[in-house]
Design an enzyme around this catalytic site. Structure first.
Site, PDB file in Angstrom:
ATOM      1  N   ASP A  10       0.837  -1.193   0.000  1.00 22.25           N
ATOM      2  CA  ASP A  10       0.000   0.000   0.000  1.00 22.25           C
ATOM      3  C   ASP A  10       0.882   1.256   0.000  1.00 22.25           C
ATOM      4  OD1 ASP A  10      -2.481   1.538   0.446  1.00 22.25           O
ATOM      5  OD2 ASP A  10      -1.618   1.890   2.428  1.00 22.25           O
ATOM      6  N   ASP A  12      -0.484   5.227   0.783  1.00 20.71           N
ATOM      7  CA  ASP A  12      -0.852   6.189   1.820  1.00 20.71           C
ATOM      8  C   ASP A  12      -0.926   5.531   3.189  1.00 20.71           C
ATOM      9  OD1 ASP A  12      -1.197   8.626   0.316  1.00 20.71           O
ATOM     10  OD2 ASP A  12      -2.959   7.712  -0.584  1.00 20.71           O
TER      11      ASP A  12
END
EC number: 3.1.3.-
Length: 259
Positions: A10, A12
């Site tokens: 991932d 953010d």
């Protein structure tokens, strides 16, 4: 501890927080490179193109990344749209609420823009969303357009805190149409299936890495992948304590992980 050949990571809250760097993220990626391991950035961000995502990682966060290592719901949704129809996609039309990253992927398929009577309506994060855009999307879905939501993130972590995500925008259209969107991004397994199809890695030797239980970790669980939760973004220890299915692994920061 099991060793993994492919990391689905991932962005953010995991690699950075908005404009703020997470120093341990660079170390983590450097370790993957030093050990010759494959990694892809599996993000729910649809606002940017893969090249823009890679440039941001490299230039602003000193994290080694190439455009072909970036997997977005925009790309996965475009592939889904291309496979929706039995004939050529150029015979069909779409209305899109979203930023350039999403629109460039969708209309790059050859599908046509239609604000009034499209075959499909696609809704993602739009920083300039207006009532008029919601109105067009709602009316088109009410007329029978197929409704796709890019991803269900209600919030995004950035340097200011937790700001509204695509899921917040999509839920408004769901409310106005009384219809549930077909979601493509995390936590749905569709985006992992897309990544496997285009990158060719073995999911049995892959692990999902992220900060958000409800998107990253659930996506890994739904796709039958092992998962690594890092506490640098959305989810807290209390959140995880309340979950029946736990992440396979948990770390406070990514420098605690031995690749």
């Amino acid at each position: 501890m099991k060793k993994y050949q492919t990391y689905l990571i991932d962005l953010d809250g995991t690699m950075y927080r908005g404009k703020d760097r997470i120093p341990e993220a660079k170390t983590f990626i450097d370790n993957l490179n030093a050990n010759g391991l494959d990694y892809y950035f599996l993000t729910n961000n649809t606002t940017k193109t893969p090249q823009q995502v890679a440039d941001n990682l490299t230039n602003n966060h000193l994290i080694t990344a190439k455009a072909n290592q970036v997997i977005t719901p925009s790309l996965a949704t475009a592939a889904y749209v291309k496979n929706m129809f039995e004939d050529d996609v150029s015979n069909h039309s779409a209305y899109v609420v979203g930023e350039y990253g999403l629109k460039s992927a969708i209309f790059g398929t050859g599908i046509n823009l239609n604000e009034t009577n499209p075959d499909v309506v696609i809704v993602g994060l739009d920083y300039d969303v207006t009532y008029h855009k919601f109105e067009l999307a709602t009316l088109a879905i009410k007329r029978g357009a197929f409704f796709i939501g890019t991803n269900a993130d209600t919030n995004l972590p950035n340097e200011r805190g937790l700001v509204p995500g695509a899921g917040s925008v999509i839920s408004l259209v769901e409310t106005s149409t009384q219809q549930k969107a077909k979601y493509i991004g995390k936590p749905e397994p569709d985006i992992v299936d897309f990544a496997v199809s285009v990158k060719g890695f073995d999911p049995k030797t892959a692990i999902m890495v992220g900060d958000n239980y409800n998107t990253d970790i659930k996506c890994g669980i739904n796709a039958d992948l092992d998962t690594l939760l890092v506490y640098t973004g959305v989810s807290t220890h209390d959140d995880i304590d309340n979950q029946t299915i736990k992440p396979t692994y948990q770390v406070e920061s990514l420098d605690q992980w031995d690749v």
